[in-house]
Design a protein around this motif. Structure first.
Motif, PDB file in Angstrom:
ATOM      1  N   ASN A   3      13.763  25.416  29.341  1.00 43.30           N
ATOM      2  CA  ASN A   3      14.228  24.943  28.047  1.00 43.30           C
ATOM      3  C   ASN A   3      13.030  24.848  27.104  1.00 43.30           C
ATOM      4  OD1 ASN A   3      15.939  24.067  26.080  1.00 43.30           O
ATOM      5  ND2 ASN A   3      16.224  22.024  26.911  1.00 43.30           N
ATOM      6  N   PRO A   4      12.631  25.976  26.526  1.00 43.44           N
ATOM      7  CA  PRO A   4      11.421  25.987  25.702  1.00 43.44           C
ATOM      8  C   PRO A   4      11.583  25.172  24.420  1.00 43.44           C
ATOM      9  CG  PRO A   4      12.599  28.047  25.459  1.00 43.44           C
ATOM     10  CD  PRO A   4      13.290  27.274  26.551  1.00 43.44           C
ATOM     11  N   LEU A   5      10.481  24.569  23.991  1.00 41.93           N
ATOM     12  CA  LEU A   5      10.443  23.851  22.724  1.00 41.93           C
ATOM     13  C   LEU A   5       9.899  24.804  21.663  1.00 41.93           C
ATOM     14  CD1 LEU A   5      10.621  21.283  20.997  1.00 41.93           C
ATOM     15  CD2 LEU A   5       8.315  20.694  21.786  1.00 41.93           C
ATOM     16  N   ILE A  28      18.592  28.769  23.083  1.00 39.82           N
ATOM     17  CA  ILE A  28      17.342  28.039  22.826  1.00 39.82           C
ATOM     18  C   ILE A  28      17.691  26.908  21.869  1.00 39.82           C
ATOM     19  CG2 ILE A  28      15.010  28.189  21.870  1.00 39.82           C
ATOM     20  CD1 ILE A  28      15.117  31.225  22.647  1.00 39.82           C
ATOM     21  N   THR A  29      17.745  25.695  22.404  1.00 41.90           N
ATOM     22  CA  THR A  29      18.287  24.586  21.616  1.00 41.90           C
ATOM     23  C   THR A  29      17.303  23.446  21.363  1.00 41.90           C
ATOM     24  OG1 THR A  29      19.169  23.630  23.648  1.00 41.90           O
ATOM     25  CG2 THR A  29      20.654  25.048  22.375  1.00 41.90           C
ATOM     26  N   THR A  30      16.141  23.468  22.001  1.00 40.89           N
ATOM     27  CA  THR A  30      15.165  22.415  21.774  1.00 40.89           C
ATOM     28  C   THR A  30      14.233  22.888  20.665  1.00 40.89           C
ATOM     29  OG1 THR A  30      15.320  21.894  24.128  1.00 40.89           O
ATOM     30  CG2 THR A  30      13.548  20.841  22.894  1.00 40.89           C
ATOM     31  N   ILE A  31      14.559  22.457  19.443  1.00 38.66           N
ATOM     32  CA  ILE A  31      13.889  22.980  18.256  1.00 38.66           C
ATOM     33  C   ILE A  31      13.438  21.828  17.372  1.00 38.66           C
ATOM     34  CG2 ILE A  31      14.242  24.325  16.134  1.00 38.66           C
ATOM     35  CD1 ILE A  31      16.286  26.011  17.787  1.00 38.66           C
ATOM     36  N   ILE A  32      12.192  21.937  16.892  1.00 39.86           N
ATOM     37  CA  ILE A  32      11.688  20.999  15.896  1.00 39.86           C
ATOM     38  C   ILE A  32      11.353  21.797  14.645  1.00 39.86           C
ATOM     39  CG2 ILE A  32      10.910  19.184  17.470  1.00 39.86           C
ATOM     40  CD1 ILE A  32       8.116  20.393  17.428  1.00 39.86           C
TER      41      ILE A  32
END
Length: 120
Positions: A3-5, A28-32
């Motif tokens: 789960n890449p950031l 890809i859902t872990t996004i800042i």
């Protein structure tokens, strides 16, 4: 990568949203998000994302300046530059400064996802 950031740095909110939706559809859902260069550098140092999608043209610090700061902080950083057509010279300088790839805006969703997955 499980789960890449991903850090999306672009001063246009609609571009951040388009990228976020495209990556989300690819799982890809872990996004800042950063809306300017200073915020992008600050978030990178705090969160250590697995990948940065960095717009070349932003208010304040340019994407090239941000790239150089991130690479000075972490020479293993994975950065993809996002540029408009006609910015080839800046893109080449970005690649020489450590960016791994680039995407031309307006981007095709499939090309964006493929480039991100290749780098990750």
């Amino acid at each position: 990568m499980a789960n890449p950031l991903v850090l999306i740095a672009d001063d246009a909110a609609f571009m951040r949203k388009m990228v976020k939706v495209a990556l989300g559809e690819a799982g890809i859902t872990t996004i800042i998000e950063a809306s300017n260069g200073d915020q992008a550098v600050e978030l990178y140092k705090k969160e250590h994302p697995d990948l940065v999608l960095l717009d070349i043209t932003m208010q304040g610090k340019s994407g090239l300046e941000v790239l150089k700061e991130i690479m000075a902080f972490d020479d293993a950083a994975k950065v993809i530059m996002c540029s408009a057509i006609g910015q080839e010279q800046v893109v080449m300088e970005a690649i020489q400064s450590g960016a791994l790839d680039y995407i031309i805006k307006p981007f095709q969703k499939d090309k964006l996802v493929e480039t991100v997955q290749n780098i990750l």
